[in-house]
Design an enzyme around this catalytic site. Structure first.
Site, PDB file in Angstrom:
ATOM      1  N   ASP A  84      30.886  36.911  42.293  1.00  0.00           N
ATOM      2  CA  ASP A  84      32.142  36.446  42.871  1.00  0.00           C
ATOM      3  C   ASP A  84      32.956  37.645  43.348  1.00  0.00           C
ATOM      4  OD1 ASP A  84      34.156  34.755  43.654  1.00  0.00           O
ATOM      5  OD2 ASP A  84      34.481  33.867  41.672  1.00  0.00           O
ATOM      6  N   GLY A  85      33.923  37.369  44.180  1.00  0.00           N
ATOM      7  CA  GLY A  85      34.827  38.396  44.665  1.00  0.00           C
ATOM      8  C   GLY A  85      36.051  38.509  43.779  1.00  0.00           C
ATOM      9  N   GLY A  99      43.243  33.969  45.080  1.00  0.00           N
ATOM     10  CA  GLY A  99      43.886  33.965  46.383  1.00  0.00           C
ATOM     11  C   GLY A  99      43.424  32.809  47.257  1.00  0.00           C
ATOM     12  N   GLU A 106      36.048  29.097  39.335  1.00  0.00           N
ATOM     13  CA  GLU A 106      35.462  30.442  39.286  1.00  0.00           C
ATOM     14  C   GLU A 106      35.401  30.956  37.858  1.00  0.00           C
ATOM     15  OE1 GLU A 106      36.917  31.982  43.716  1.00  0.00           O
ATOM     16  OE2 GLU A 106      38.108  32.448  41.947  1.00  0.00           O
ATOM     17  N   LYS A 124      40.235  46.402  47.545  1.00  0.00           N
ATOM     18  CA  LYS A 124      40.594  45.603  46.374  1.00  0.00           C
ATOM     19  C   LYS A 124      40.657  46.435  45.086  1.00  0.00           C
ATOM     20  CE  LYS A 124      40.401  41.795  48.878  1.00  0.00           C
ATOM     21  NZ  LYS A 124      39.749  42.251  50.108  1.00  0.00           N
TER      22      LYS A 124
END
Length: 226
Positions: A84-85, A99, A106, A124
């Site tokens: 995942d980001g 966001g 998640e 990030k």
């Protein structure tokens, strides 16, 4: 393609090397994950046998588009890996996420995985969390009361909107984006928020990350935790 998109693409594609035949995979959300799913789809077309659980409707659409087979938690309760980001990553690998509005799913997916890999572009990476407003998912009923309680923790909650209407998550809830300034103790803040009636989940992910892959315009690096 600009440099940030190049960085996201490299981070996303590099993470696919962790995926092996027979794995169950948690599929995160966001623009960097797009590139991971696209690359994973190529490997599936070449014979890789995997199944994924998507964290959002958008992710599900990408998986369908690129031919990644899907399943759900009725079939399997433990994932081999989740990718995942994040919106922010600090040197201790604490995260702010949400966001895109999918933070609850998640987090369920990340908590169900034996290994949780975070993929981000270099923008990030931060020295401390808090520049990005912290998303907190809350129940719609009495959301004004919940927001007032959050404000008592020295945050400034703002109801996320979709045009003139309140933004509604895939779970049917609202999200408030909260300005706490610099977050010195992410774990404690998460615990304080979770104790508030009406709070479903926070976008603080602490002590969950197994690996961080950061993308730069010309390469992707696996980071070391400070």
């Amino acid at each position: 393609m600009n440099n940030q998109d190049k960085a996201k693409k490299l981070a996303g594609e590099t993470s696919v090397k962790h995926i092996e035949n027979g794995m169950y995979i948690g599929l995160g959300s966001g623009s960097t994950v797009y590139w991971m799913i696209r690359k994973l789809g190529e490997r599936v077309q070449n014979g890789l046998d995997v199944k994924g659980i998507p964290s959002s409707r958008q992710t599900q659409e990408w998986a369908n588009e690129f031919g990644v087979p899907l399943t759900d938690f009725s079939e399997i309760q433990e994932l081999d890996v989740a990718i995942d980001g994040a919106d922010e990553v600090d040197p201790q690998w604490n995260l702010i996420k949400g966001g895109g509005g999918a933070l609850v799913r998640e987090k369920i997916i990340a908590a169900s995985a034996r290994k949780f890999i975070v993929i981000v572009d270099e923008s990030k990476l931060v020295s401390q969390l808090g520049d990005f407003k912290l998303p907190v998912e809350i129940l719609p009923f009495g959301w004004e009361v919940t927001a007032a309680r959050i404000a008592e923790l020295d945050g400034e909650p703002v109801l996320r909107r979709d045009g003139h209407d309140a933004f509604v998550s895939d779970n049917g809830n609202y999200i408030v984006d909260c300005d706490f300034g610099v977050i010195n103790d992410p774990k404690t803040l998460h615990q304080q928020l979770k104790q508030l009636t009406g709070v479903v989940e926070t976008g603080l992910f602490t002590e969950m990350t197994s690996e961080v892959i950061a993308g730069y315009p010309d390469q992707a690096k696996t980071l070391q935790k400070s």
